[in-house]
Design a protein around this motif. Structure first.
Motif, short mmCIF file in Angstrom:
data_model
loop_
_atom_site.label_atom_id
_atom_site.label_comp_id
_atom_site.label_asym_id
_atom_site.label_seq_id
_atom_site.Cartn_x
_atom_site.Cartn_y
_atom_site.Cartn_z
N VAL A 36 -0.27 0.25 -4.28
CA VAL A 36 -1.67 0.63 -4.41
C VAL A 36 -1.88 1.87 -3.55
O VAL A 36 -1.66 1.84 -2.33
CB VAL A 36 -2.61 -0.50 -3.95
CG1 VAL A 36 -4.06 -0.06 -4.04
CG2 VAL A 36 -2.37 -1.75 -4.78
N TYR B 238 -4.20 4.89 0.79
CA TYR B 238 -4.26 4.58 2.21
C TYR B 238 -3.84 5.81 3.02
O TYR B 238 -2.86 6.46 2.73
CB TYR B 238 -3.35 3.39 2.54
CG TYR B 238 -3.83 2.11 1.91
CD1 TYR B 238 -4.84 1.37 2.49
CD2 TYR B 238 -3.28 1.66 0.70
CE1 TYR B 238 -5.30 0.19 1.90
CE2 TYR B 238 -3.73 0.48 0.11
CZ TYR B 238 -4.74 -0.24 0.71
OH TYR B 238 -5.20 -1.39 0.12
N GLU C 86 -4.52 1.84 8.37
CA GLU C 86 -5.31 1.38 7.22
C GLU C 86 -4.56 0.32 6.43
O GLU C 86 -5.16 -0.66 5.95
CB GLU C 86 -5.66 2.56 6.31
CG GLU C 86 -6.81 3.41 6.82
CD GLU C 86 -7.38 4.30 5.72
OE1 GLU C 86 -6.93 4.19 4.56
OE2 GLU C 86 -8.26 5.11 6.04
N LYS C 87 -3.25 0.47 6.31
CA LYS C 87 -2.48 -0.54 5.58
C LYS C 87 -2.44 -1.87 6.33
O LYS C 87 -2.51 -2.93 5.72
CB LYS C 87 -1.07 -0.02 5.30
CG LYS C 87 -1.02 1.08 4.25
CD LYS C 87 0.38 1.33 3.74
CE LYS C 87 1.23 2.04 4.77
NZ LYS C 87 2.61 2.30 4.25
N ALA D 221 -5.54 -3.62 5.57
CA ALA D 221 -5.50 -4.16 4.20
C ALA D 221 -4.68 -5.44 4.14
O ALA D 221 -5.01 -6.36 3.39
CB ALA D 221 -4.92 -3.11 3.24
N LYS E 292 -6.89 -8.20 5.44
CA LYS E 292 -7.91 -8.59 4.47
C LYS E 292 -7.33 -9.27 3.24
O LYS E 292 -8.08 -9.79 2.41
CB LYS E 292 -8.71 -7.36 4.04
CG LYS E 292 -9.57 -6.75 5.15
CD LYS E 292 -10.29 -5.52 4.63
CE LYS E 292 -11.23 -4.93 5.65
NZ LYS E 292 -11.92 -3.70 5.14
N GLY E 293 -6.01 -9.23 3.09
CA GLY E 293 -5.39 -9.80 1.91
C GLY E 293 -5.44 -8.89 0.70
O GLY E 293 -5.16 -9.33 -0.42
N GLU E 294 -5.76 -7.60 0.90
CA GLU E 294 -5.80 -6.64 -0.21
C GLU E 294 -4.39 -6.34 -0.72
O GLU E 294 -4.22 -6.06 -1.91
CB GLU E 294 -6.47 -5.34 0.24
CG GLU E 294 -7.94 -5.48 0.59
CD GLU E 294 -8.52 -4.19 1.16
OE1 GLU E 294 -9.72 -4.18 1.47
OE2 GLU E 294 -7.77 -3.20 1.29
N ILE E 295 -3.43 -6.35 0.19
CA ILE E 295 -2.03 -6.13 -0.18
C ILE E 295 -1.20 -7.25 0.44
O ILE E 295 -1.63 -7.90 1.40
CB ILE E 295 -1.51 -4.74 0.25
CG1 ILE E 295 -1.66 -4.54 1.77
CG2 ILE E 295 -2.24 -3.64 -0.50
CD1 ILE E 295 -1.12 -3.20 2.27
N ASP E 296 -0.01 -7.46 -0.12
CA ASP E 296 0.83 -8.56 0.33
C ASP E 296 1.60 -8.24 1.60
O ASP E 296 1.93 -9.15 2.38
CB ASP E 296 1.83 -8.95 -0.76
CG ASP E 296 1.15 -9.52 -1.99
OD1 ASP E 296 0.17 -10.27 -1.83
OD2 ASP E 296 1.61 -9.21 -3.11
N GLY F 77 0.83 -1.20 0.00
CA GLY F 77 0.00 0.00 0.00
C GLY F 77 0.86 1.25 0.00
O GLY F 77 2.04 1.21 0.38
#
Length: 329
Positions: free
Chosen positions: A174, A177, A182-183, A186, A189-193, A148
């Motif tokens: 991405v 954020y 917030e990161k 994420a 949630k698996g939105e970012i690695d 992020g």
């Protein structure tokens, strides 16, 4: 830590002897990052303890003012009363930003009055275990990892630029954020690695339950709970020239959790606030709470911070230009 280690005389503090300008007043502490992150945690720890070390025992009010990589908070300090009733705490990455991108960060941090640094910002880069990336070599060979991104000027973005442009890690960022909290959500949630962030901000359960793998530590400092087998970034560079760039870009992280007031604040009030800061960081109640909430305390007095900032501004122009290219400015 002894008082003498922070440059203070033994016996009654300056704060106890100084005039009670602050009696009945409120000090506003402007925090340049959102609630929930490491900067906010340190500011709120200071909020709960510093007031009783200031003659007059003022109340401390936190105002979170994120924006432009925490630049907004420093600009707010510039517009605030210059009587010592407003402090600022911001991303220390702005220090190198002001040197390599003066067209964007139009500040000279030599012109402020430093109160001190509560702690080095010991930072690491990590990836979710579910990514299948176990270590530094795995990350180097992966076709892409997703991180992020916050606004320019935040330490996480500088760290990511080092991974990508100095070490060749294929990082996709991405945007959008607001901050480290917030990161972290994420990542959950698996939105970012993964992310690069302060060690003390990494959730305990992530380490205990092996939800993440730490790839690299950006500081040479080893603290409790760290795996000593995780490589230090400064040892991974190819040559002395790259090491100088690495050291310059990570120097603000070693300065870490900085607090300052306007350079126009009267000298006697600056002295009073500095004495209160120095007394706070050796206060057993402060240290006990810091340990309880897992916040590292490795303080620097104002004189040492001032010296380090001056050294940053003395960086040779050719090194600044190379660092600017690595940082992606």
């Amino acid at each position: 830590m002894a008082l003498l280690a922070l440059g203070l005389p033994a016996g009654p503090s300056i704060a106890q002897e100084a005039p009670t300008f602050y009696a009945g007043k409120t000090i506003k502490l402007i925090v340049g990052l959102p609630p929930g992150g490491g900067a906010d945690a340190y500011a709120r720890l200071m909020q709960r303890h510093v007031g009783r070390h200031i003659a007059g025992a003022p109340s401390i009010l936190i105002q979170n003012m994120p924006g432009a990589g925490s630049l907004r908070s420093v600009m707010a300090l510039n517009a605030a009363p210059e009587d010592g009733t407003v402090m600022a705490h911001f991303s220390s990455a702005l220090l190198s930003e002001a040197i390599i991108a003066p067209e964007r960060v139009r500040l000279d941090f030599r012109n402020y009055a430093w109160l001190g640094n509560v702690s080095e910002d010991v930072r690491v880069c990590y990836l979710r275990s579910a990514s299948g990336i176990r270590n530094w070599q795995d990350m180097l060979t992966r076709r892409q990892v997703v991180f992020g991104a916050t606004a320019q000027g935040n330490a996480g973005n500088v760290d990511t630029a080092l991974l990508r442009n100095l070490f060749g890690v294929k990082v996709k960022q991405v945007s959008g954020y607001a901050g480290s909290a917030e990161k972290r959500l994420a990542v959950e949630k698996g939105e970012i690695d993964g992310d690069c962030g302060g060690w003390t901000s990494v959730p305990d359960d992530w380490l205990r339950d092996r939800k993440i793998n730490v790839m690299v530590r950006l500081s040479p400092t080893l603290v409790s709970g760290m795996d000593r087998n995780v490589p230090f970034g400064g040892d991974l560079v190819r040559d002395a020239s790259e090491r100088k760039i690495y050291d310059f870009l990570t120097a603000p992280e070693r300065l870490g959790r900085l607090f300052m007031v306007s350079g126009a604040v009267p000298a006697d009030r600056v002295a009073l606030l500095r004495a209160a800061f120095n007394a706070m960081v050796i206060d057993p109640a402060f240290l006990a709470e810091a340990e309880q909430v897992r916040l590292l305390v490795t303080p620097m007095a104002a004189a040492e911070v001032t010296q380090h900032v001056s050294e940053l501004y003395a960086t040779p122009a050719d090194l600044v230009m190379r660092a600017k290219a690595i940082a992606g400015e």
